[in-house]
Design an enzyme around this catalytic site. Sequence first.
Site, PDB file in Angstrom:
ATOM      1  CG  ASP A  67      -0.297  -0.401   2.516  1.00  0.00           C
ATOM      2  OD1 ASP A  67       0.951  -0.448   2.552  1.00  0.00           O
ATOM      3  OD2 ASP A  67      -1.006  -0.661   3.492  1.00  0.00           O
ATOM      4  CG  ASP A 136      -9.246  -1.209  11.603  1.00  0.00           C
ATOM      5  OD1 ASP A 136      -8.219  -1.831  11.247  1.00  0.00           O
ATOM      6  OD2 ASP A 136      -9.684  -0.221  10.978  1.00  0.00           O
ATOM      7  CG  HIS A 138      -6.042  -1.882   8.671  1.00  0.00           C
ATOM      8  ND1 HIS A 138      -6.245  -0.911   9.624  1.00  0.00           N
ATOM      9  CD2 HIS A 138      -4.719  -1.823   8.358  1.00  0.00           C
ATOM     10  CE1 HIS A 138      -5.104  -0.305   9.879  1.00  0.00           C
ATOM     11  NE2 HIS A 138      -4.163  -0.837   9.135  1.00  0.00           N
ATOM     12  CD  GLU A 143      -9.046   1.114   7.534  1.00  0.00           C
ATOM     13  OE1 GLU A 143      -9.171   0.218   8.395  1.00  0.00           O
ATOM     14  OE2 GLU A 143      -8.397   2.159   7.732  1.00  0.00           O
TER      15      GLU A 143
HETATM   16  C1  GLP Z   1      -0.588   0.451   8.625  1.00  0.00           C
HETATM   17  C2  GLP Z   1      -0.248  -0.402   7.409  1.00  0.00           C
HETATM   18  C3  GLP Z   1      -0.547  -1.866   7.643  1.00  0.00           C
HETATM   19  C4  GLP Z   1       0.022  -2.299   8.979  1.00  0.00           C
HETATM   20  C5  GLP Z   1      -0.653  -1.512  10.077  1.00  0.00           C
HETATM   21  C6  GLP Z   1      -0.230  -1.935  11.465  1.00  0.00           C
HETATM   22  O1  GLP Z   1      -1.899   0.869   8.649  1.00  0.00           O
HETATM   23  N1  GLP Z   1      -0.953   0.027   6.243  1.00  0.00           N
HETATM   24  O2  GLP Z   1      -0.005  -2.631   6.576  1.00  0.00           O
HETATM   25  O3  GLP Z   1      -0.178  -3.681   9.179  1.00  0.00           O
HETATM   26  O4  GLP Z   1      -0.288  -0.151   9.872  1.00  0.00           O
HETATM   27  O5  GLP Z   1       0.924  -1.259  11.865  1.00  0.00           O
HETATM   28  P1  GLP Z   1       1.784  -1.620  13.105  1.00  0.00           P
HETATM   29  O6  GLP Z   1       2.594  -2.793  12.730  1.00  0.00           O
HETATM   30  O7  GLP Z   1       2.614  -0.401  13.328  1.00  0.00           O
HETATM   31  O8  GLP Z   1       0.854  -1.890  14.240  1.00  0.00           O
END
Ligand code: GLP
Length: 236
Positions: A67, A136, A138, A143
């Site tokens: 992404d 959440d 995702h 989402e």
């Molecule tokens: C972002 C990314 C996701 C990732 C998520 C969780 O939103 N787009 O790909 O999994 O963060 O991040 P973290 O690993 O910092 O909790």
Amino acid sequence: MNFIKVNTYEELSARAAAIICGQVAIKPSCVLGLATGSSPLGTYAKMAEKNRAGEVDFSQVKSVNLDEYVGLDGGHDQSYRYFMNNNLFKNINIDIKNTYVPNGCADDIEAECKAYDELIKSLGGIDLQLLGIGYDGHIGFNEPDSYFEKATHRVTLDPSTIEANSRFFASSEDVPKTAITMGMGGIMSAKRVLLIANGKGKREIVEKAFFGPITPNVPASILQLHPDLTVIYSEN
Ligand code: GLP
């Protein structure tokens, strides 16, 4: 599903890096699907360590990221292209020309999304997709919704995701409101999927996603249907 519970983030990172480097050893020209967020940082550091030690060679590897924020170019320090360059690509011997991240500054975002799916197809698909998980549920930026979106697409970020990710920006107003994300089709088509999650705060969503019902309300839950899924969770 192979659910591995470990005791420390260090162990999680070592296990994940071993799986990814094992994939590269089996198929040196493999396509790795990569992720951003804080969770993979330890994994990326271990991959770089192994590369420096001569244990793994990324010179033929190709990578496709999940992404990117719409409106941030690769020079912006919160763009995912910048994150990948700094936290992984510059530390391993991958050819930067073989690394792909959606272009969040494309003039035509819809066309960029289509082209991204075509690109993945033209590379022969993803051999191993690494994922984190949002609070959440995702994955990438898919989402919670009433259906699973298949193709790469533009998403409006949930207020809770904007809040969670605002820690990296000056304020939540600075967090882009939309992003490009690989869809569930791209993720589920990967031959292998590796999801990492750490911290007590992720426990509830990990339970819901992997031991609860499969629903687009918890996007990661669809991974229960993947034939080759490994989840590594560390509570600490
Ligand atoms: C972002 C990314 C996701 C990732 C998520 C969780 O939103 N787009 O790909 O999994 O963060 O991040 P973290 O690993 O910092 O909790």
